[in-house]
Motif scaffolding. Structure first.
Motif, PDB file in Angstrom:
ATOM      1  N   ALA A 232     -23.259  -2.530  18.257  1.00 33.37           N
ATOM      2  CA  ALA A 232     -23.945  -1.392  19.167  1.00 33.37           C
ATOM      3  C   ALA A 232     -23.255  -1.327  20.644  1.00 33.37           C
ATOM      4  CB  ALA A 232     -24.841  -2.439  19.578  1.00 33.37           C
ATOM      5  N   ARG A 233     -22.369  -1.948  20.960  1.00 32.68           N
ATOM      6  CA  ARG A 233     -21.470  -1.501  22.217  1.00 32.68           C
ATOM      7  C   ARG A 233     -20.610  -0.524  22.039  1.00 32.68           C
ATOM      8  NH1 ARG A 233     -19.536  -8.019  23.268  1.00 32.68           N
ATOM      9  NH2 ARG A 233     -21.175  -8.600  24.263  1.00 32.68           N
ATOM     10  N   LYS A 234     -20.129  -0.471  20.729  1.00 38.26           N
ATOM     11  CA  LYS A 234     -19.197   0.695  20.416  1.00 38.26           C
ATOM     12  C   LYS A 234     -19.836   2.085  20.543  1.00 38.26           C
ATOM     13  CE  LYS A 234     -16.153  -1.743  17.583  1.00 38.26           C
ATOM     14  NZ  LYS A 234     -15.692  -2.282  16.114  1.00 38.26           N
ATOM     15  N   LEU A 235     -21.135   2.063  20.183  1.00 39.80           N
ATOM     16  CA  LEU A 235     -21.812   3.387  20.325  1.00 39.80           C
ATOM     17  C   LEU A 235     -22.538   3.419  21.430  1.00 39.80           C
ATOM     18  CD1 LEU A 235     -23.505   3.227  16.545  1.00 39.80           C
ATOM     19  CD2 LEU A 235     -21.729   4.964  17.450  1.00 39.80           C
ATOM     20  N   SER A 236     -22.952   2.515  22.373  1.00 39.97           N
ATOM     21  CA  SER A 236     -23.403   2.841  23.528  1.00 39.97           C
ATOM     22  C   SER A 236     -22.752   3.731  24.683  1.00 39.97           C
ATOM     23  CB  SER A 236     -23.844   1.539  24.173  1.00 39.97           C
ATOM     24  OG  SER A 236     -24.637   0.824  23.364  1.00 39.97           O
ATOM     25  N   ARG A 237     -23.480   4.634  25.281  1.00 40.59           N
ATOM     26  CA  ARG A 237     -22.656   5.456  26.125  1.00 40.59           C
ATOM     27  C   ARG A 237     -23.098   5.314  27.755  1.00 40.59           C
ATOM     28  NH1 ARG A 237     -24.199  11.256  23.148  1.00 40.59           N
ATOM     29  NH2 ARG A 237     -26.136  10.138  22.717  1.00 40.59           N
ATOM     30  N   GLY A 238     -23.948   4.299  27.703  1.00 35.36           N
ATOM     31  CA  GLY A 238     -24.305   3.788  29.179  1.00 35.36           C
ATOM     32  C   GLY A 238     -24.696   2.519  29.259  1.00 35.36           C
ATOM     33  N   ARG A 239     -25.000   1.990  30.410  1.00 39.30           N
ATOM     34  CA  ARG A 239     -25.437   0.602  30.566  1.00 39.30           C
ATOM     35  C   ARG A 239     -26.893   0.624  30.584  1.00 39.30           C
ATOM     36  NH1 ARG A 239     -21.854  -3.293  32.299  1.00 39.30           N
ATOM     37  NH2 ARG A 239     -19.862  -2.690  32.849  1.00 39.30           N
ATOM     38  N   PRO A 240     -27.662  -0.576  30.028  1.00 38.59           N
ATOM     39  CA  PRO A 240     -29.066  -0.538  30.000  1.00 38.59           C
ATOM     40  C   PRO A 240     -29.863  -0.284  31.384  1.00 38.59           C
ATOM     41  CG  PRO A 240     -28.237  -2.726  30.125  1.00 38.59           C
ATOM     42  CD  PRO A 240     -27.048  -1.834  29.999  1.00 38.59           C
TER      43      PRO A 240
END
Length: 259
Positions: A232-240
Motif C-alpha cells: 500500500a505504501r508503494k502505491l500511496s501518493r500522499g500522507r493520510p
C-alpha cells in the motif's frame, strides 16, 4: 453557475443498474423495485435496448438482462484505469511473495467494489472477482479505509455513526497500520487490508490479502500485515488525512504509513 441535472438520464442509469442487480427482470417488477412509473421505466428500457445495452430473454412474458456490451466497456475501462495500471506490478509482487489471493478494492459511493484480483494457485483459496461488492461493515477493506476518515466522513459513508465495536476495530487498525477481518464477513476466511492514499491524503483504495483462516491464522497476521502495508505504501501518493483523529491515533497513523 449551477448546471441543471437530467432527470431522464438519471432514470436510465437507475434502470440499467437495477437490471444488473435483479436480472432477468420484467418491466412491472422493475418499476415496483424502483418505485417509479411503469411507462417511464419501459421507455428507459427500450432506449437502452435500442443502443445495445440490454437484451430480452426468450421466455414469456419478456424479461430483460444486460447484453455483453457492458462487459466490453467494463473491461476496456479496467485496462485504462490509472490506479489499476499502477497497482498491477505491486499486486503481482505481493501475490508472488505471499502465495495467497490478492485484490484491490475501491470506494464506490457508500460501498466498496473489487477492482482487480490475483487468485492464489493453491487448491483451497478464496475467489473474489472484479466488480464484486464488498461489505461496508466488518470487512477488512472497510476498516482499513474508515480508520483514516474523520468522524463526519465515517458517518456519511456508513449512513450512521459507528458503534463502539466498530470504533474499537478502527482504533486497532490505526495502531497496527492494517485491518483484519477474521471470519467476520465470510466464515472460515481471513482478509488483511491496508489503505492506499491519494495526493490529498484520502484513502482511494485498499490492498487486501485473502486466504482460508486455517492458513492465515493469528500467528501469521503480522507477517501478512507487513506485506500488505508495504504494498500500500508503494502505491500511496500522499500522507493520510488525519484531521479529527485523536493525537495518539494521529501519531499511529503517521507511523503506519511512513516507510
Amino acid at each position: 453557475m449551477s448546471v441543471k441535472r437530467s432527470r431522464s438520464g438519471s432514470r436510465v442509469l437507475a434502470v440499467l443498474e437495477a437490471i444488473a442487480h435483479y436480472q432477468p427482470v420484467g418491466v412491472t417488477e422493475l418499476a415496483r423495485r424502483l418505485n417509479d412509473d411503469k411507462s417511464a421505466v419501459q421507455r428507459a428500457i427500450m432506449t437502452l435496448a435500442d443502443d445495445g445495452w440490454l437484451r430480452p430473454t426468450t421466455s414469456k412474458p419478456t424479461r430483460w438482462q444486460l447484453s455483453a456490451h457492458i462487459l466490453t466497456l467494463a473491461y476496456s475501462a479496467h485496462l485504462s484505469n490509472d490506479l489499476a495500471q499502477r497497482a498491477r506490478p505491486v499486486l503481482e509482487a505481493l501475490h508472488y511473495e505471499s502465495g495467497e489471493t490478492v485484490l484491490m478494492n475501491i470506494p464506490d459511493r457508500q460501498r466498496f467494489v473489487v477492482l482487480d484480483v490475483l487468485e492464489s494457485a493453491q487448491m483451497l483459496r478464496t475467489t473474489p472477482y472484479p466488480g464484486m461488492e464488498v461489505p461496508v461493515r466488518k470487512s477488512a477493506t472497510s476498516r482499513a479505509v474508515l480508520a483514516y476518515l474523520t468522524p463526519a466522513q465515517r458517518e456519511e459513508f456508513l449512513g450512521e455513526a459507528p458503534n463502539e465495536e466498530q470504533l474499537q476495530a478502527l482504533e486497532e487498525t490505526l495502531q497496527r497500520g492494517y485491518a483484519i477481518s477474521a471470519g467476520d464477513v465470510f466464515s472460515g476466511t481471513t482478509q488483511i487490508a491496508a489503505p492506499v492514499f491519494d495526493q490529498r491524503g484520502i484513502p482511494e483504495a485498499a490492498i487486501v490479502l485473502s486466504a482460508p483462516s486455517a492458513r492465515l491464522n493469528e500467528a501469521r497476521h503480522d507477517w501478512a500485515g507487513g506485506l500488505v502495508k508495504q504494498a500500500a505504501r508503494k502505491l500511496s501518493r500522499g500522507r493520510p488525512q488525519i484531521a479529527g483523529l485523536t493525537a495518539p491515533a494521529a501519531e499511529s497513523a503517521e507511523e503506519a504509513i511512513t516507510p
